[in-house]
Design a protein around this motif. Structure first.
Motif, short mmCIF file in Angstrom:
data_model
loop_
_atom_site.label_atom_id
_atom_site.label_comp_id
_atom_site.label_asym_id
_atom_site.label_seq_id
_atom_site.Cartn_x
_atom_site.Cartn_y
_atom_site.Cartn_z
N VAL A 183 0.85 -1.20 0.00
CA VAL A 183 0.00 0.00 0.00
C VAL A 183 0.88 1.25 0.00
O VAL A 183 0.65 2.17 -0.77
CB VAL A 183 -0.96 0.00 1.22
N GLY A 184 1.91 1.25 0.85
CA GLY A 184 2.80 2.41 0.93
C GLY A 184 3.54 2.66 -0.36
O GLY A 184 3.61 3.78 -0.86
N TYR A 185 4.11 1.60 -0.95
CA TYR A 185 4.85 1.76 -2.20
C TYR A 185 3.93 2.20 -3.33
O TYR A 185 4.32 2.99 -4.19
CB TYR A 185 5.57 0.46 -2.59
N SER A 186 2.71 1.70 -3.33
CA SER A 186 1.75 2.11 -4.35
C SER A 186 1.46 3.61 -4.25
O SER A 186 1.43 4.31 -5.26
CB SER A 186 0.47 1.30 -4.20
N LEU A 187 1.26 4.08 -3.03
CA LEU A 187 1.01 5.50 -2.82
C LEU A 187 2.23 6.33 -3.23
O LEU A 187 2.10 7.36 -3.89
CB LEU A 187 0.65 5.76 -1.35
N GLU A 188 3.42 5.86 -2.87
CA GLU A 188 4.64 6.57 -3.25
C GLU A 188 4.79 6.64 -4.77
O GLU A 188 5.11 7.70 -5.33
CB GLU A 188 5.87 5.85 -2.67
N ASP A 189 4.58 5.50 -5.42
CA ASP A 189 4.73 5.45 -6.88
C ASP A 189 3.77 6.40 -7.57
O ASP A 189 4.15 7.13 -8.49
CB ASP A 189 4.52 4.02 -7.40
N ARG A 190 2.51 6.39 -7.13
CA ARG A 190 1.52 7.32 -7.70
C ARG A 190 1.95 8.76 -7.49
O ARG A 190 1.87 9.60 -8.39
CB ARG A 190 0.15 7.11 -7.04
N ALA A 191 2.42 9.03 -6.28
CA ALA A 191 2.81 10.40 -5.94
C ALA A 191 3.99 10.86 -6.80
O ALA A 191 3.99 11.99 -7.31
CB ALA A 191 3.16 10.49 -4.46
N VAL A 241 0.82 18.74 3.81
CA VAL A 241 0.03 17.51 3.72
C VAL A 241 -0.58 17.47 2.33
O VAL A 241 -1.28 18.39 1.91
CB VAL A 241 -1.07 17.46 4.80
N ILE A 242 -0.26 16.41 1.61
CA ILE A 242 -0.79 16.23 0.25
C ILE A 242 -1.66 14.98 0.27
O ILE A 242 -1.21 13.90 0.65
CB ILE A 242 0.35 16.10 -0.78
N TRP A 243 -2.91 15.16 -0.11
CA TRP A 243 -3.88 14.07 -0.04
C TRP A 243 -3.73 13.14 -1.24
O TRP A 243 -3.41 13.56 -2.35
CB TRP A 243 -5.30 14.66 0.02
N SER A 244 -3.98 11.88 -1.00
CA SER A 244 -3.83 10.84 -2.01
C SER A 244 -4.65 11.15 -3.27
O SER A 244 -4.20 10.87 -4.37
CB SER A 244 -4.24 9.49 -1.45
N TYR A 245 -5.82 11.72 -3.10
CA TYR A 245 -6.67 12.00 -4.26
C TYR A 245 -6.16 13.16 -5.10
O TYR A 245 -6.65 13.40 -6.20
CB TYR A 245 -8.13 12.23 -3.85
N ASP A 246 -5.15 13.86 -4.60
CA ASP A 246 -4.54 14.94 -5.38
C ASP A 246 -3.36 14.44 -6.22
O ASP A 246 -2.84 15.20 -7.04
CB ASP A 246 -4.06 16.08 -4.47
N VAL A 247 -2.94 13.22 -5.98
CA VAL A 247 -1.79 12.71 -6.74
C VAL A 247 -2.19 11.58 -7.68
O VAL A 247 -3.10 10.89 -7.53
CB VAL A 247 -0.64 12.22 -5.82
#
Length: 174
Positions: free
Chosen positions: A54-62, A168-174
């Motif tokens: 989950v963390g790597y997925s969020l990082e990759d998207r960001a 703070v950058i929200w997941s839905y913004d990336v």
């Protein structure tokens, strides 16, 4: 008396048999406890792997969408590709979830971010300690832009981050 001795011998045999049965019965829970401990360890590893995914997925998207977001929202132009980076020093190492360089008003800026599924004050403190170590070891020298990418945060965690200079950058913004 001989009959009494025989009765006592029989009673002794029954007692020894019962003690052996009890010893065997005790082994079963001990084995079950070992199996439960092994299962718990495996579950922890699976949860850890899932958390990493989950963390790597969020990082990759960001990392893919941050260059445009940083430019639009903060006036930072990414000049060095955003990457996940490990930094080694003093036989220890740190993992930086998102690391890169950029320019803001012609000044070089280090871009340092962490991705957390649920932002906490502790996460913010961990990021700030990481930055202190990076500065102490000369990995970053100069201005920095710190941020956390997250799916969710309690209001007090978000306020805490902002009060410490961490965007703070929200997941839905990336």
């Amino acid at each position: 008396t001989e009959q009494r001795v025989n009765e006592l011998a029989e009673a002794q045999k029954r007692t020894e048999q019962r003690v052996n049965e009890l010893a065997e019965a005790q082994k079963r829970p001990e084995q079950e406890i070992k199996e439960l401990a092994r299962g718990l360890k495996e579950t922890r590893e699976m949860v850890g792997n899932l958390s990493d995914t989950v963390g790597y997925s969020l990082e990759d998207r960001a990392m893919k969408s941050l260059p445009s977001l940083l430019k639009e929202r903060y006036g930072i132009e990414v000049t060095e590709r955003l990457i996940r980076r490990y930094v080694k020093y003093d036989s220890k190492f740190d993992e930086i979830n998102i690391f890169g360089k950029g320019k803001k008003d012609s000044r070089e800026v280090y871009i340092i971010g962490e991705a957390k599924s649920r932002l906490s004050k502790g996460n913010v403190d961990d990021l700030l300690k990481l930055v202190q170590r990076l500065e102490r070891h000369g990995v970053i020298k100069g201005e920095r832009f710190l941020f956390m990418v997250t799916y969710t945060a309690r209001p007090e965690s978000e306020e805490y981050a902002l009060s410490k200079g961490v965007e703070v950058i929200w997941s839905y913004d990336v």
